[in-house]
Design a protein around this motif. Sequence first.
Motif, PDB file in Angstrom:
ATOM      1  N   ALA A   1       2.140  -0.679  15.110  1.00 42.08           N
ATOM      2  CA  ALA A   1       1.087  -0.978  14.137  1.00 42.08           C
ATOM      3  C   ALA A   1       1.391  -0.312  12.797  1.00 42.08           C
ATOM      4  O   ALA A   1       1.188  -0.916  11.730  1.00 42.08           O
ATOM      5  CB  ALA A   1      -0.268  -0.513  14.671  1.00 42.08           C
ATOM      6  N   LEU A   2       1.868   0.904  12.828  1.00 41.51           N
ATOM      7  CA  LEU A   2       2.222   1.612  11.594  1.00 41.51           C
ATOM      8  C   LEU A   2       3.353   0.901  10.863  1.00 41.51           C
ATOM      9  O   LEU A   2       3.325   0.741   9.634  1.00 41.51           O
ATOM     10  CB  LEU A   2       2.602   3.061  11.918  1.00 41.51           C
ATOM     11  CG  LEU A   2       2.996   3.928  10.742  1.00 41.51           C
ATOM     12  CD1 LEU A   2       1.833   4.059   9.753  1.00 41.51           C
ATOM     13  CD2 LEU A   2       3.437   5.304  11.219  1.00 41.51           C
ATOM     14  N   ILE A   3       4.364   0.440  11.592  1.00 43.75           N
ATOM     15  CA  ILE A   3       5.478  -0.283  10.987  1.00 43.75           C
ATOM     16  C   ILE A   3       4.970  -1.555  10.303  1.00 43.75           C
ATOM     17  O   ILE A   3       5.363  -1.867   9.169  1.00 43.75           O
ATOM     18  CB  ILE A   3       6.566  -0.606  12.043  1.00 43.75           C
ATOM     19  CG1 ILE A   3       7.282   0.681  12.459  1.00 43.75           C
ATOM     20  CG2 ILE A   3       7.564  -1.641  11.517  1.00 43.75           C
ATOM     21  CD1 ILE A   3       8.215   0.507  13.646  1.00 43.75           C
ATOM     22  N   CYS A   4       4.076  -2.276  10.965  1.00 46.66           N
ATOM     23  CA  CYS A   4       3.511  -3.493  10.369  1.00 46.66           C
ATOM     24  C   CYS A   4       2.754  -3.178   9.082  1.00 46.66           C
ATOM     25  O   CYS A   4       2.867  -3.901   8.087  1.00 46.66           O
ATOM     26  CB  CYS A   4       2.592  -4.205  11.365  1.00 46.66           C
ATOM     27  SG  CYS A   4       3.488  -4.981  12.722  1.00 46.66           S
ATOM     28  N   ARG A   5       1.967  -2.113   9.103  1.00 50.64           N
ATOM     29  CA  ARG A   5       1.210  -1.730   7.899  1.00 50.64           C
ATOM     30  C   ARG A   5       2.137  -1.345   6.758  1.00 50.64           C
ATOM     31  O   ARG A   5       1.909  -1.710   5.599  1.00 50.64           O
ATOM     32  CB  ARG A   5       0.256  -0.584   8.223  1.00 50.64           C
ATOM     33  CG  ARG A   5      -0.916  -1.020   9.106  1.00 50.64           C
ATOM     34  CD  ARG A   5      -1.785   0.125   9.541  1.00 50.64           C
ATOM     35  NE  ARG A   5      -2.332   0.835   8.396  1.00 50.64           N
ATOM     36  CZ  ARG A   5      -2.908   2.026   8.466  1.00 50.64           C
ATOM     37  NH1 ARG A   5      -3.013   2.640   9.625  1.00 50.64           N
ATOM     38  NH2 ARG A   5      -3.381   2.600   7.388  1.00 50.64           N
ATOM     39  N   VAL A   6       3.220  -0.624   7.061  1.00 52.68           N
ATOM     40  CA  VAL A   6       4.171  -0.228   6.022  1.00 52.68           C
ATOM     41  C   VAL A   6       4.865  -1.463   5.445  1.00 52.68           C
ATOM     42  O   VAL A   6       5.009  -1.593   4.227  1.00 52.68           O
ATOM     43  CB  VAL A   6       5.201   0.783   6.576  1.00 52.68           C
ATOM     44  CG1 VAL A   6       6.354   0.994   5.610  1.00 52.68           C
ATOM     45  CG2 VAL A   6       4.522   2.103   6.897  1.00 52.68           C
ATOM     46  N   ARG A   7       5.259  -2.401   6.316  1.00 56.51           N
ATOM     47  CA  ARG A   7       5.902  -3.638   5.843  1.00 56.51           C
ATOM     48  C   ARG A   7       4.958  -4.434   4.939  1.00 56.51           C
ATOM     49  O   ARG A   7       5.370  -4.948   3.898  1.00 56.51           O
ATOM     50  CB  ARG A   7       6.341  -4.492   7.025  1.00 56.51           C
ATOM     51  CG  ARG A   7       7.577  -3.983   7.710  1.00 56.51           C
ATOM     52  CD  ARG A   7       8.017  -4.891   8.826  1.00 56.51           C
ATOM     53  NE  ARG A   7       9.206  -4.358   9.463  1.00 56.51           N
ATOM     54  CZ  ARG A   7       9.605  -4.684  10.674  1.00 56.51           C
ATOM     55  NH1 ARG A   7       8.908  -5.552  11.396  1.00 56.51           N
ATOM     56  NH2 ARG A   7      10.685  -4.166  11.185  1.00 56.51           N
TER      57      ARG A   7
END
Length: 88
Positions: free
Chosen positions: A70-76
């Motif tokens: 989820a964090l990776i998606c938010r950063v992207r």
Amino acid sequence: MQDQAVAQSLSDTNEPTSMPHGAAPPATHQDPIARLDRALQRISFALEKGKQTQQHHALNTQELVANVDALICRVRDTLAQTAGTEEK
């Protein structure tokens, strides 16, 4: 007079007990089958406790992986938004 009563009660409480709390009687007086049964129950309990601990760790790992995804998606998403505003 009161000192004598206290001294008597202290000596009564300091006498060693025949068996400490939670201790089993000497092994020579126990039924071997009962001892074996108790040992197997302790082993079974320890194995079950170990399985529960492993399952708990597996759940924690899955939760951590989901949070990282989820964090990776938010950063992207944030990087994509900032890249889109810089071009304009």
